[in-house]
Design a protein around this motif. Structure first.
Motif, PDB file in Angstrom:
ATOM      1  N   PHE A   1       0.886  -1.305   0.179  1.00 42.35           N
ATOM      2  CA  PHE A   1       0.060  -0.247   0.112  1.00 42.35           C
ATOM      3  C   PHE A   1       0.465   0.941   0.195  1.00 42.35           C
ATOM      4  N   LYS A   2       1.961   0.918  -0.055  1.00 37.01           N
ATOM      5  CA  LYS A   2       2.608   2.248   0.026  1.00 37.01           C
ATOM      6  C   LYS A   2       2.711   3.381  -1.589  1.00 37.01           C
ATOM      7  N   ASP A   3       1.430   3.650  -2.318  1.00 34.84           N
ATOM      8  CA  ASP A   3       0.733   3.880  -2.853  1.00 34.84           C
ATOM      9  C   ASP A   3      -0.494   5.094  -2.325  1.00 34.84           C
ATOM     10  N   LYS A   4      -1.467   4.223  -1.202  1.00 28.54           N
ATOM     11  CA  LYS A   4      -2.299   4.782  -0.653  1.00 28.54           C
ATOM     12  C   LYS A   4      -1.556   5.807   0.834  1.00 28.54           C
ATOM     13  N   ILE A   5      -0.731   4.702   1.216  1.00 36.29           N
ATOM     14  CA  ILE A   5      -0.073   5.269   2.566  1.00 36.29           C
ATOM     15  C   ILE A   5       0.887   7.254   2.252  1.00 36.29           C
ATOM     16  N   GLY A   6       1.459   6.462   1.474  1.00 37.82           N
ATOM     17  CA  GLY A   6       2.757   7.259   0.842  1.00 37.82           C
ATOM     18  C   GLY A   6       3.089   7.685   1.720  1.00 37.82           C
ATOM     19  N   GLU A   7       3.899   9.540   2.721  1.00 39.82           N
ATOM     20  CA  GLU A   7       4.823   9.896   3.227  1.00 39.82           C
ATOM     21  C   GLU A   7       4.057   9.706   4.779  1.00 39.82           C
ATOM     22  N   ASN A   8       2.772   9.581   4.548  1.00 41.13           N
ATOM     23  CA  ASN A   8       2.046   9.326   5.259  1.00 41.13           C
ATOM     24  C   ASN A   8       1.926   8.096   7.039  1.00 41.13           C
ATOM     25  N   ALA A   9       3.808   7.457   7.373  1.00 43.70           N
ATOM     26  CA  ALA A   9       3.473   6.597   7.904  1.00 43.70           C
ATOM     27  C   ALA A   9       3.230   6.109   8.698  1.00 43.70           C
ATOM     28  N   ASN A  10       2.268   6.626   9.961  1.00 36.38           N
ATOM     29  CA  ASN A  10       1.337   7.352  11.010  1.00 36.38           C
ATOM     30  C   ASN A  10       0.056   6.485  10.515  1.00 36.38           C
ATOM     31  N   ASP A  11      -0.244   5.902   9.264  1.00 42.54           N
ATOM     32  CA  ASP A  11      -1.774   5.035   8.235  1.00 42.54           C
ATOM     33  C   ASP A  11      -1.576   4.368   8.332  1.00 42.54           C
ATOM     34  N   THR A  12      -0.260   3.786   8.658  1.00 46.52           N
ATOM     35  CA  THR A  12      -0.332   1.982   8.219  1.00 46.52           C
ATOM     36  C   THR A  12      -0.817   1.207   9.013  1.00 46.52           C
ATOM     37  N   LEU A  13      -1.174   1.736  10.267  1.00 46.67           N
ATOM     38  CA  LEU A  13      -1.412   0.246  10.868  1.00 46.67           C
ATOM     39  C   LEU A  13      -3.630   0.456  10.603  1.00 46.67           C
ATOM     40  N   PRO A  14      -3.608   1.333  10.370  1.00 44.23           N
ATOM     41  CA  PRO A  14      -5.354   1.856   9.538  1.00 44.23           C
ATOM     42  C   PRO A  14      -5.575   1.271   8.390  1.00 44.23           C
ATOM     43  N   VAL A  15      -4.573   1.741   7.617  1.00 48.48           N
ATOM     44  CA  VAL A  15      -4.638   1.108   6.731  1.00 48.48           C
ATOM     45  C   VAL A  15      -4.900   0.004   5.986  1.00 48.48           C
ATOM     46  N   LEU A  16      -3.860  -0.959   6.829  1.00 54.89           N
ATOM     47  CA  LEU A  16      -4.016  -2.536   7.177  1.00 54.89           C
ATOM     48  C   LEU A  16      -5.039  -3.134   7.764  1.00 54.89           C
ATOM     49  N   ILE A  17      -5.428  -2.347   8.423  1.00 55.59           N
ATOM     50  CA  ILE A  17      -6.705  -2.833   9.393  1.00 55.59           C
ATOM     51  C   ILE A  17      -8.195  -2.426   8.485  1.00 55.59           C
ATOM     52  N   ASN A  18      -8.284  -1.912   8.411  1.00 56.56           N
ATOM     53  CA  ASN A  18      -9.377  -0.652   7.108  1.00 56.56           C
ATOM     54  C   ASN A  18      -9.241  -1.797   5.603  1.00 56.56           C
ATOM     55  N   THR A  19      -8.444  -1.653   5.194  1.00 60.57           N
ATOM     56  CA  THR A  19      -8.634  -2.703   3.779  1.00 60.57           C
ATOM     57  C   THR A  19      -8.416  -4.406   3.673  1.00 60.57           C
ATOM     58  N   LEU A  20      -7.640  -4.460   4.704  1.00 64.54           N
ATOM     59  CA  LEU A  20      -7.210  -6.091   5.108  1.00 64.54           C
ATOM     60  C   LEU A  20      -8.250  -7.188   5.682  1.00 64.54           C
ATOM     61  N   ILE A  21      -8.902  -6.955   7.297  1.00 67.10           N
ATOM     62  CA  ILE A  21      -9.507  -7.179   7.667  1.00 67.10           C
ATOM     63  C   ILE A  21     -11.256  -6.585   7.460  1.00 67.10           C
ATOM     64  N   PRO A  22     -11.301  -8.308   8.029  1.00 66.51           N
ATOM     65  CA  PRO A  22     -13.076  -8.179   7.606  1.00 66.51           C
ATOM     66  C   PRO A  22     -14.112  -7.810   8.971  1.00 66.51           C
ATOM     67  N   THR A  23     -14.964  -7.233   8.685  1.00 66.25           N
ATOM     68  CA  THR A  23     -16.074  -6.812   9.994  1.00 66.25           C
ATOM     69  C   THR A  23     -15.930  -7.925  10.820  1.00 66.25           C
TER      70      THR A  23
END
Length: 539
Positions: free
Chosen positions: A303-325
């Motif tokens: 997800f480097k294109d989605k996260i970009g320079e905002n490294a602190n978004d790494t965990l939320p992006v992983l969870i919201n993108t990969l983990i089901p409800t």
């Protein structure tokens, strides 16, 4: 855009169920015994080594670690794993060198140990420094990191998250003391580990869909050196020599002398439990490299294109993108578990420090009941102050690095007086006090100029080229020189005053017969060898 509440019903149900469960566990633990001072502050000295070890691990792994280490893995790679693996070596020091003294002397706080070894003045200074560390690092920054995660996951405002979580933690911590804290920490550890293993598993399973089928593919997709723990040209200031010299200064302070952490060891039911608990925590510290930092590296690939320079978004992006409800609710509970463990640990230690190291000394005849109530009130006041401080967390670009920068400013004088205290009989009470005060003054100065609070330039790091770990090392060297000089020009302490508080020589810790393979020295040797193997593999 103003965040709005957008929590799926299933996830919200899991989160609410977890909150209710943790409250019940904490309150039931609080009601299991009459809450005397010994029970409130030290769990009645009844903790077995398994509870001590898991509680040490849980009180260390906060939301700062969940957010910060994944972000650091995304940005710089496995080199940040040194903060986890090097901890194992300092936990060996806690087990073999410091824990025997702490347990045999029957102390309730680490400042009390300094009073026995040096003077009451040293005790007072260390108590103040310990409360400051708990307020600014353990509680304040943890609350902010947790609030940021909840805002990014579910749109809950930062201020609301801070208040809700603070109230929940305060209820069982202030009611039940250390017993409630360590019981809930053990419960939280299980939830936390389940959550981070889920994140790691889903991240690994997502690699093939992004064209990553082999280890070679993975290595080709990451940044140069992102998979190396030992680096020579680290952009994060974590060159191997900085880690080798600087981390032990932070590690000895944090793992061996900080009340928030060591209070679990003080509550052990036997000296053996006090020694084995830290070693269990040392083995558990192997895990964060693979379940907190590695997912950050995988996020760079995915997800480097989605996260970009905002490294602190790494965990939320992983969870919201990969983990089901549903599972997302469990992950959120894991984040909450990490937050609650770290904050409740620090909150209980603050109450202990205020009650035992300040009020008890001012009023020696205070009743046990009033002492406990004093600790509870102190915990509540510290929580309010930490809530106010936590709202300033947005001033820091990297929370995880910020807490280590603050620790680098705070740790050197404390590490100095404890190390020389247990290994050098010539160390004097005057040397301890002067070193603590001079070191605290140096640390405050470095903090103001390098965070930066004044201006926008980090003077020591950017202009002078001294990364925070090397700052810790050089301040330790200065503090050591101060300690030695003042000790040599002041009266030698009487032997009877320091009896049982110092080792005869650095190797005395390893002497004596070994009764069995479960001897703490054998387990420590196994942990040491394991760490060397891991460093060789991931060098």
């Amino acid at each position: 855009m103003t965040p709005s509440m957008r929590v799926p019903a299933l996830d919200l149900g899991i989160i609410i169920a977890y909150i209710i469960a943790i409250l019940l566990v904490g309150i039931l633990a609080a009601r299991s015994k009459t809450v005397t001072g010994k029970v409130f502050f030290l769990a009645g000295r009844s903790l077995p080594w398994g509870i001590v070890g898991t509680a040490l691990f849980a009180s260390n792994i906060s939301t700062i670690h969940l957010v910060g280490l994944s972000a650091s893995g995304y940005k710089d790679g496995l080199v940040w794993g040194n903060f986890e693996w090097m901890a194992a070596f300092t936990l060996i020091l806690l087990s073999l060198i410091f824990a025997p003294f702490y347990f045999r002397s029957g102390i309730s706080t680490l400042p009390e140990f300094l009073e026995r070894r040096y003077s009451s003045a040293s005790r007072s200074v260390l108590a103040i420094m310990a409360i400051m560390a708990a307020l600014f690092i353990h509680i304040g920054m943890s609350l902010y990191a947790g609030a940021i995660v909840f805002e990014q996951f579910f749109g809950i405002r930062v201020e609301i998250s801070i208040i809700i979580v603070s109230v929940i933690i305060s209820i069982y911590t202030i009611l039940g003391g250390l017993k409630a804290v360590v019981v809930t920490e053990t419960f939280n550890t299980a939830v936390l580990l389940a959550g981070v293993f889920l994140i790691t598993g889903f991240a690994i399973m997502a690699l093939p869909s992004h064209g990553i089928h082999t280890l070679a593919d993975f290595k080709a997709a990451v940044k140069p050196d992102q998979l190396h723990v030992i680096q020579t040209h680290s952009t994060a200031g974590l060159n191997w020599y900085a880690v080798f010299l600087g981390y032990p200064i932070l590690g000895i302070w944090y793992w061996c002398t900080d009340q928030t952490i060591v209070q679990r060891v003080l509550g052990a039911k036997s000296e053996r439990d006090a020694q084995l608990g830290p070693l269990l925590a040392g083995f558990l510290k192997l895990l964060p490299m693979f379940v907190l930092i590695l997912p950050g590296v995988i996020a760079y690939v995915l997800f480097k294109d989605k996260i970009g320079e905002n490294a602190n978004d790494t965990l939320p992006v992983l969870i919201n993108t990969l983990i089901p409800t549903g599972l997302r609710g469990l992950i959120c509970a894991a984040v909450l578990a990490a937050l609650m463990s770290a904050v409740s640990a620090a909150l209980n230690s603050c109450g202990t420090l205020v009650a035992v190291d300040i009020v008890k000394r001012l009023k020696p005849d205070i009743s046990d009941r009033r002492l406990v109530n004093t600790g509870r009130v102190a915990s509540a006041v510290v929580m309010v102050l930490a809530i106010l401080w936590s709202t300033q967390g947005g001033r820091f670009s990297s929370i995880f690095e910020a807490i280590n920068v603050i620790a680098s400013d705070l740790a050197p004088p404390i590490t100095t007086v404890f190390l020389f205290g247990v290994f050098w009989k010539r160390g004097t009470k005057e040397a301890s006090l002067v070193t603590l005060l001079a070191g605290m003054a140096m640390g405050i100065t470095a903090f103001l100029f390098d965070l930066p609070v004044i201006g926008t330039t980090r003077v020591l790091t950017d202009e002078w080229g001294i990364p925070f770990l090397m700052q810790a090392w050089w301040m330790f060297c200065i503090c050591s020189v101060i300690f030695i000089i003042v000790s040599l020009v002041t009266p030698k302490p009487e032997a009877r005053n320091i009896e049982g508080l110092t080792w005869t020589n650095p190797w005395a810790v390893l002497s004596g017969p070994v009764s069995s393979v479960t001897d703490p020295r054998c387990i420590a040797g196994l942990l040491f060898a394991t760490m060397i193997v891991f460093y060789v593999i991931f060098r």
